[in-house]
Scaffold this motif. Structure first.
Motif, mmCIF file in Angstrom:
data_model
loop_
_atom_site.group_PDB
_atom_site.id
_atom_site.type_symbol
_atom_site.label_atom_id
_atom_site.label_comp_id
_atom_site.label_asym_id
_atom_site.label_seq_id
_atom_site.Cartn_x
_atom_site.Cartn_y
_atom_site.Cartn_z
ATOM 1 N N VAL A 127 18.050 7.311 2.564
ATOM 2 C CA VAL A 127 16.996 6.452 2.002
ATOM 3 C C VAL A 127 16.855 5.171 2.840
ATOM 4 C CG1 VAL A 127 16.191 5.204 -0.038
ATOM 5 C CG2 VAL A 127 17.438 7.355 -0.311
ATOM 6 N N TYR A 128 17.993 4.561 3.179
ATOM 7 C CA TYR A 128 17.936 3.348 4.013
ATOM 8 C C TYR A 128 17.231 3.655 5.337
ATOM 9 C CZ TYR A 128 19.400 -0.499 7.034
ATOM 10 O OH TYR A 128 19.404 -1.556 7.911
ATOM 11 N N GLY A 129 17.667 4.743 6.019
ATOM 12 C CA GLY A 129 17.070 5.091 7.315
ATOM 13 C C GLY A 129 15.577 5.365 7.182
ATOM 14 N N ALA A 130 15.210 6.056 6.102
ATOM 15 C CA ALA A 130 13.781 6.361 5.908
ATOM 16 C C ALA A 130 12.992 5.089 5.619
ATOM 17 C CB ALA A 130 13.620 7.363 4.771
ATOM 18 N N SER A 131 13.610 4.141 4.909
ATOM 19 C CA SER A 131 12.891 2.876 4.637
ATOM 20 C C SER A 131 12.632 2.136 5.953
ATOM 21 C CB SER A 131 13.678 1.990 3.647
ATOM 22 O OG SER A 131 14.780 1.342 4.269
ATOM 23 N N LYS A 132 13.564 2.229 6.883
ATOM 24 C CA LYS A 132 13.398 1.542 8.164
ATOM 25 C C LYS A 132 12.420 2.308 9.070
ATOM 26 C CE LYS A 132 15.988 -1.982 7.282
ATOM 27 N NZ LYS A 132 15.441 -3.337 7.202
ATOM 28 N N LYS A 133 12.451 3.628 8.992
ATOM 29 C CA LYS A 133 11.484 4.430 9.754
ATOM 30 C C LYS A 133 10.068 4.092 9.272
ATOM 31 C CE LYS A 133 10.958 9.274 11.178
ATOM 32 N NZ LYS A 133 11.588 9.210 12.495
ATOM 33 N N PHE A 134 9.930 3.955 7.966
ATOM 34 C CA PHE A 134 8.646 3.559 7.385
ATOM 35 C C PHE A 134 8.205 2.221 7.993
ATOM 36 C CE2 PHE A 134 5.834 1.489 4.508
ATOM 37 C CZ PHE A 134 5.250 2.427 3.677
ATOM 38 N N LEU A 135 9.119 1.239 7.984
ATOM 39 C CA LEU A 135 8.760 -0.096 8.492
ATOM 40 C C LEU A 135 8.331 -0.050 9.948
ATOM 41 C CD1 LEU A 135 11.424 -2.632 7.131
ATOM 42 C CD2 LEU A 135 9.130 -2.139 6.258
ATOM 43 N N THR A 136 9.021 0.755 10.742
ATOM 44 C CA THR A 136 8.713 0.793 12.172
ATOM 45 C C THR A 136 7.322 1.380 12.407
ATOM 46 O OG1 THR A 136 11.056 0.976 12.687
ATOM 47 C CG2 THR A 136 9.524 1.631 14.419
ATOM 48 N N LEU A 137 7.038 2.501 11.773
ATOM 49 C CA LEU A 137 5.716 3.127 11.951
ATOM 50 C C LEU A 137 4.615 2.214 11.410
ATOM 51 C CD1 LEU A 137 3.967 5.629 12.680
ATOM 52 C CD2 LEU A 137 4.195 6.309 10.300
ATOM 53 N N TRP A 138 4.878 1.659 10.231
ATOM 54 C CA TRP A 138 3.883 0.779 9.607
ATOM 55 C C TRP A 138 3.621 -0.450 10.486
ATOM 56 C CZ3 TRP A 138 5.582 -4.110 8.185
ATOM 57 C CH2 TRP A 138 4.605 -4.911 7.620
ATOM 58 N N SER A 139 4.685 -1.096 10.952
ATOM 59 C CA SER A 139 4.524 -2.334 11.723
ATOM 60 C C SER A 139 3.778 -2.063 13.031
ATOM 61 C CB SER A 139 5.896 -2.961 12.016
ATOM 62 O OG SER A 139 5.743 -4.122 12.797
ATOM 63 N N GLU A 140 4.165 -0.984 13.720
ATOM 64 C CA GLU A 140 3.479 -0.645 14.979
ATOM 65 C C GLU A 140 1.998 -0.376 14.732
ATOM 66 O OE1 GLU A 140 4.517 0.102 18.301
ATOM 67 O OE2 GLU A 140 6.661 0.545 18.194
ATOM 68 N N SER A 141 1.700 0.254 13.610
ATOM 69 C CA SER A 141 0.306 0.596 13.300
ATOM 70 C C SER A 141 -0.495 -0.665 13.003
ATOM 71 C CB SER A 141 0.254 1.551 12.100
ATOM 72 O OG SER A 141 1.087 2.661 12.333
ATOM 73 N N VAL A 142 0.084 -1.553 12.189
ATOM 74 C CA VAL A 142 -0.623 -2.794 11.854
ATOM 75 C C VAL A 142 -0.784 -3.648 13.112
ATOM 76 C CG1 VAL A 142 -0.518 -4.908 10.475
ATOM 77 C CG2 VAL A 142 0.178 -2.739 9.465
ATOM 78 N N SER A 143 0.236 -3.629 13.949
ATOM 79 C CA SER A 143 0.171 -4.370 15.208
ATOM 80 C C SER A 143 -1.067 -3.951 16.005
ATOM 81 C CB SER A 143 1.450 -4.106 16.011
ATOM 82 O OG SER A 143 1.365 -4.685 17.274
ATOM 83 N N ALA A 144 -1.279 -2.633 16.087
ATOM 84 C CA ALA A 144 -2.440 -2.124 16.837
ATOM 85 C C ALA A 144 -3.744 -2.542 16.157
ATOM 86 C CB ALA A 144 -2.353 -0.604 16.941
ATOM 87 N N GLU A 145 -3.738 -2.590 14.823
ATOM 88 C CA GLU A 145 -4.967 -2.946 14.093
ATOM 89 C C GLU A 145 -5.380 -4.408 14.303
ATOM 90 O OE1 GLU A 145 -4.081 0.174 10.387
ATOM 91 O OE2 GLU A 145 -4.130 -1.970 10.013
ATOM 92 N N VAL A 146 -4.397 -5.314 14.367
ATOM 93 C CA VAL A 146 -4.744 -6.745 14.380
ATOM 94 C C VAL A 146 -4.702 -7.372 15.775
ATOM 95 C CG1 VAL A 146 -3.940 -7.044 12.005
ATOM 96 C CG2 VAL A 146 -2.386 -7.585 13.897
#
Ligand code: NDP
Ligand SMILES: N[C@@H](C=O)C(=O)O
Length: 277
Positions: A175-194
């Motif tokens: 669960v911890y690893g998946a929460s961090k995988k979520f953050l990495t994908l999400w952050s990279e995606s938002v980074s590209a958006e803004v």
């Protein structure tokens, strides 16, 4: 290049302001210290208010920067809402707008998934994931509007994820690893958006760092080379953010490990991971 030039704490004499979650200890406390040293005013967030107050007094005296504290539990909606209110300050009242949000607070509960308490799983996801999404969703529109209004300030978000989300499997840290995988994908995606709006969103993926979170592995005698100093995590992530980079892995040993993880056959990684449980 000096650290001051890498991440300027002032713009024509106006102090910059950073909000750091999980600032009462560990990596978050280190962000607070290094940002104050660079001249940033601070908003410090965590549950242990007494630690935040002591740190605020110390940094205010040492560096002459303004330091606010918000003692809240970011695993609760009320706690998140209090910080959201501070993040939406846009400079039209007496509160300084937030130039840099550091999403650092997190918990690292591990163990076999079937043994994890469902309420504790929820609490970890609320802190590691939901709080980060809500805080970032609050600050980005303000930062984008400031840039659109020709504010040249360096603005954005740093999120502390983890290399724990990078292997194809993470038994004992599902669960911890998946929460961090979520953050990495999400952050990279938002980074590209803004990115085109002049706002920088950076995710940092540390390996092991000596903090309270890793007391267990420290006691089990994990070798010294496995640890990256806190100040390197902060230094490398601030440099990456200042340079507009979306992703940073501090420490040569972990850059290499990440490269290997990407080329090793998935079956081999699965076998190795099973042996480490
Ligand atoms: N240490 C490591 O090896 C690694 C850490 N990370 C990540 O780095 C980040 C910081 O970890 P680290 O410094 O090691 O951990 P620590 O346990 O040392 O510090 C955690 C910080 O988060 C705060 N916090 C915890 N729960 C809450 C909550 N419910 N609400 C508000 N604040 C909270 C704590 O303050 P308080 O108790 O006062 O609320 C503390 O300031 C985490 O996101 C972690 O996943 C990533 C990779 C490796
Ligand atoms: N929290 C760290 C391990 O315990 C990590 O994210 O690697």
């Amino acid at each position: 290049m000096s650290e001051a030039v890498d991440t300027p704490g002032t713009d024509r004499g106006r102090p910059r302001t950073a909000l750091v979650t999980g600032a009462s200890a560990g990596i978050g406390e280190e962000y607070a210290r290094r940002l104050a040293q660079r001249g940033y005013g601070l908003v410090l967030v965590a549950r242990r208010g007494e630690l935040l107050t002591a740190l605020a007094e110390e940094l205010g005296e040492l560096y002459g920067v303004p330091v606010e504290t918000i003692a809240v539990d970011l695993g609760t909606r009320e706690g998140v809402d209090r910080v959201v209110r501070r993040l939406t300050a846009d400079g039209t009242d007496d509160r300084a707008p937030i130039d840099l949000l550091v999403n650092n607070a997190g918990r690292g509960d591990g163990g076999p998934f079937v043994d994890q308490d469902p309420d504790e799983i929820d609490a970890m996801l609320d802190l590691n994931v939901r709080a980060v999404l809500h805080l970032t969703r609050a600050v980005l529109p303000v930062q984008i509007a400031r840039r659109a209004a020709d504010d040249k300030a360096k603005v954005g978000v740093i999120t502390v994820s983890s290399l724990a989300g990078e292997p194809v499997v993470n038994p004992g840290g599902s669960v911890y690893g998946a929460s961090k995988k979520f953050l990495t994908l999400w952050s990279e995606s938002v980074s590209a958006e803004v990115r085109s709006s002049g706002v920088t969103v950076t995710v940092v993926l540390p390996g092991f760092v000596r903090t309270d979170m890793t007391l267990g592995v420290q006691e089990r005698g994990l070798p010294e080379f496995a640890f990256v100093p806190k100040d390197h995590i902060v230094r490398d992530s601030l440099r990456a953010w200042a340079a507009g980079r979306p992703h940073v892995i501090p420490g040569p040993q972990y850059k290499t490990a990440d490269g290997l993880l990407k080329v090793l056959p998935r079956t081999l990684v699965r076998v190795l991971a099973r042996r480490m449980v």
